[in-house]
Design an enzyme around this catalytic site. Structure first.
Site, PDB file in Angstrom:
ATOM      1  N   GLY A   9       0.823  -1.214   0.000  1.00 38.83           N
ATOM      2  CA  GLY A   9       0.000   0.000   0.000  1.00 38.83           C
ATOM      3  C   GLY A   9       0.851   1.256   0.000  1.00 38.83           C
ATOM      4  O   GLY A   9       0.629   2.181   0.786  1.00 38.83           O
ATOM      5  N   ASP A  60      -3.405  -6.641  -6.572  1.00 43.57           N
ATOM      6  CA  ASP A  60      -4.460  -6.517  -5.569  1.00 43.57           C
ATOM      7  C   ASP A  60      -4.164  -7.526  -4.461  1.00 43.57           C
ATOM      8  O   ASP A  60      -4.135  -8.738  -4.707  1.00 43.57           O
ATOM      9  CB  ASP A  60      -5.823  -6.809  -6.230  1.00 43.57           C
ATOM     10  CG  ASP A  60      -6.981  -6.520  -5.291  1.00 43.57           C
ATOM     11  OD1 ASP A  60      -6.826  -6.716  -4.063  1.00 43.57           O
ATOM     12  OD2 ASP A  60      -8.036  -6.103  -5.786  1.00 43.57           O
ATOM     13  N   SER A 140      -4.441  -0.235  14.487  1.00 42.09           N
ATOM     14  CA  SER A 140      -5.209   1.011  14.600  1.00 42.09           C
ATOM     15  C   SER A 140      -5.731   1.112  16.029  1.00 42.09           C
ATOM     16  O   SER A 140      -5.827   0.105  16.733  1.00 42.09           O
ATOM     17  CB  SER A 140      -6.399   0.970  13.632  1.00 42.09           C
ATOM     18  OG  SER A 140      -7.297   2.026  13.895  1.00 42.09           O
ATOM     19  N   TYR A 153     -14.743  -2.960  10.506  1.00 43.29           N
ATOM     20  CA  TYR A 153     -13.383  -2.408  10.419  1.00 43.29           C
ATOM     21  C   TYR A 153     -12.647  -2.671  11.736  1.00 43.29           C
ATOM     22  O   TYR A 153     -11.493  -3.112  11.737  1.00 43.29           O
ATOM     23  CB  TYR A 153     -13.403  -0.908  10.097  1.00 43.29           C
ATOM     24  CG  TYR A 153     -12.009  -0.313  10.054  1.00 43.29           C
ATOM     25  CD1 TYR A 153     -11.111  -0.677   9.053  1.00 43.29           C
ATOM     26  CD2 TYR A 153     -11.579   0.588  11.034  1.00 43.29           C
ATOM     27  CE1 TYR A 153      -9.815  -0.166   9.025  1.00 43.29           C
ATOM     28  CE2 TYR A 153     -10.281   1.109  11.011  1.00 43.29           C
ATOM     29  CZ  TYR A 153      -9.405   0.729  10.014  1.00 43.29           C
ATOM     30  OH  TYR A 153      -8.114   1.229   9.986  1.00 43.29           O
ATOM     31  N   LYS A 157      -9.140  -4.887  12.516  1.00 40.25           N
ATOM     32  CA  LYS A 157      -7.934  -4.380  13.183  1.00 40.25           C
ATOM     33  C   LYS A 157      -7.685  -5.101  14.514  1.00 40.25           C
ATOM     34  O   LYS A 157      -6.527  -5.232  14.938  1.00 40.25           O
ATOM     35  CB  LYS A 157      -8.029  -2.857  13.362  1.00 40.25           C
ATOM     36  CG  LYS A 157      -7.893  -2.100  12.030  1.00 40.25           C
ATOM     37  CD  LYS A 157      -6.548  -2.349  11.348  1.00 40.25           C
ATOM     38  CE  LYS A 157      -6.397  -1.605  10.028  1.00 40.25           C
ATOM     39  NZ  LYS A 157      -5.088  -1.828   9.385  1.00 40.25           N
ATOM     40  N   PRO A 183      -2.325   3.681  15.067  1.00 42.41           N
ATOM     41  CA  PRO A 183      -2.608   5.118  15.066  1.00 42.41           C
ATOM     42  C   PRO A 183      -4.078   5.445  15.333  1.00 42.41           C
ATOM     43  O   PRO A 183      -4.975   4.668  15.005  1.00 42.41           O
ATOM     44  CB  PRO A 183      -2.226   5.560  13.648  1.00 42.41           C
ATOM     45  CG  PRO A 183      -1.516   4.404  13.016  1.00 42.41           C
ATOM     46  CD  PRO A 183      -2.037   3.192  13.709  1.00 42.41           C
ATOM     47  N   GLY A 184      -4.263   6.656  15.884  1.00 42.08           N
ATOM     48  CA  GLY A 184      -5.580   7.299  15.865  1.00 42.08           C
ATOM     49  C   GLY A 184      -5.742   7.980  14.513  1.00 42.08           C
ATOM     50  O   GLY A 184      -5.277   7.463  13.494  1.00 42.08           O
ATOM     51  N   GLU A 189      -5.870   9.414   2.470  1.00 43.51           N
ATOM     52  CA  GLU A 189      -7.052   9.116   1.646  1.00 43.51           C
ATOM     53  C   GLU A 189      -8.056   8.237   2.406  1.00 43.51           C
ATOM     54  O   GLU A 189      -9.125   7.912   1.884  1.00 43.51           O
ATOM     55  CB  GLU A 189      -6.624   8.371   0.365  1.00 43.51           C
ATOM     56  CG  GLU A 189      -5.839   9.218  -0.604  1.00 43.51           C
ATOM     57  CD  GLU A 189      -5.470   8.462  -1.880  1.00 43.51           C
ATOM     58  OE1 GLU A 189      -5.848   7.287  -2.031  1.00 43.51           O
ATOM     59  OE2 GLU A 189      -4.792   9.064  -2.731  1.00 43.51           O
ATOM     60  N   PHE A 190      -7.690   7.844   3.626  1.00 45.73           N
ATOM     61  CA  PHE A 190      -8.462   6.851   4.383  1.00 45.73           C
ATOM     62  C   PHE A 190      -9.953   7.187   4.484  1.00 45.73           C
ATOM     63  O   PHE A 190     -10.812   6.358   4.178  1.00 45.73           O
ATOM     64  CB  PHE A 190      -7.829   6.737   5.788  1.00 45.73           C
ATOM     65  CG  PHE A 190      -8.537   5.806   6.722  1.00 45.73           C
ATOM     66  CD1 PHE A 190      -8.265   4.445   6.719  1.00 45.73           C
ATOM     67  CD2 PHE A 190      -9.478   6.291   7.623  1.00 45.73           C
ATOM     68  CE1 PHE A 190      -8.925   3.588   7.590  1.00 45.73           C
ATOM     69  CE2 PHE A 190     -10.141   5.437   8.491  1.00 45.73           C
ATOM     70  CZ  PHE A 190      -9.862   4.087   8.477  1.00 45.73           C
TER      71      PHE A 190
END
Ligand code: NDP
Ligand code: 8X3
Length: 252
Positions: A9, A60, A140, A153, A157, A183-184, A189-190
């Site tokens: 990514g 992909d 996350s 989601y 995570k 991360p917070g 682009e998230f």
């Protein structure tokens, strides 16, 4: 001989920032993602700026055969990977469980969990053969807490959190370090991806406070990776100063 980092990514956000930081620090890079044009442009820029050798592998991550083919066809010299950054991932939608789109669920599970697994299996075998390595998993705050409508989601995570622990248990005997960074809010682009390109809605996520930048995460990942050989950071949670947990922000 330069060290090698494989970043999944790398075409935007945190992955792209990692490519810049690791190139600056003298690594050669394997960059992966679906958007070939962005990856090629980044590779050229890093080559010009830092003289970095870059291999682009365009696929992909949800497609097991494609992951295997693209990684295994790399020349043997590129398989001496020192650092794997399992970064490719996304969220889609923010809906209660009864209203969620099952296609979004498949997308998140296939990318965030299964794609990470396919990549990790191949690269951890290379690391075992090389006798060392360091895997950094992008978790996350959503892997530490569950917030309303975050259901699937957050589940993906939490799975990354479990896999981070599981990989460490399995790979410690091979001298491979395994770390997670959680991360917070990071402005990339998230949120645009989460809200299907609704830029107005995405912008609101970061309004009234200073979010983390992709570079903040990339520099921290480099810190994790550059500790002395006998030191491993298992798990690191990093937030904007204005964010106290997954849902508590001070907005001005
Ligand atoms: P971006 O949307 O900016 O970048 C996501 C990257 O993942 C892109 O390079 C994209 O490449 C790649 N990707 C997505 N789906 C696929 C796929 N099917 N195959 C291959 N590559 C794919 O988001 P971030 O940089 O913010 O996200 C990076 C990681 O950080 C993710 O795992 C995310 O969950 C995590 N994270 C993000 C936070 C945030 O607030 N932004 C906070 C906590 C964690 P391409 O589209 O070219 O395939
Ligand atoms: C991204 C951060 O809070 O949107 O993982 O889940 S959050």
């Amino acid at each position: 001989m330069n060290k090698i980092a494989l970043i999944t990514g790398a075409s935007s956000g945190i992955g792209e920032a990692c490519a810049h930081v690791f190139a600056r620090e003298g690594f050669n890079l394997i960059l992966t993602g679906r958007r070939a044009e962005k990856l090629e442009k980044l590779a050229n820029a890093l080559n010009i700026q830092y003289n970095t050798e870059v291999a682009v592998a365009n696929f992909d991550i949800r497609n097991k055969a494609s992951v295997t083919q693209n990684l295994e066809q790399l020349p043997e010299a590129w398989k001496k990977v020192d650092v794997l950054i399992n970064n490719a991932g996304l969220s889609k939608g923010l809906d209660p469980i009864n209203a969620g789109d099952t296609n979004d669920w498949d997308l998140m599970i296939d990318t965030n969990i299964k794609g990470l697994l396919y990549t990790s299996k191949i690269v951890s075998n290379w690391m075992i053969a090389n006798g060392h390595g360091h895997i950094v998993n992008l978790g996350s705050i959503a892997g530490k807490e569950v917030y309303p409508n975050g259901n699937v989601y957050c589940a993906t995570k939490h799975a990354v959190d479990a896999l981070n622990k599981g990989m460490r248990l399995d790979l410690v005997q091979h001298g491979i370090k395994v770390s997670a960074i959680n991360p917070g809010a990071v402005e990339t682009e998230f949120s645009n991806v989460r809200f299907n390109g609704d830029a107005e809605r995405a912008k609101k996520v970061y309004e009234g406070f200073t979010p983390l930048a992709a570079m903040d995460i990339a520099e921290t990942i480099y810190f994790i990776v550059s500790r002395p050989a006998h030191v491993n950071i298992n798990d690191l949670t990093i937030m904007p100063t204005a964010q106290a947990n997954a849902v508590t922000f001070v907005r001005k």
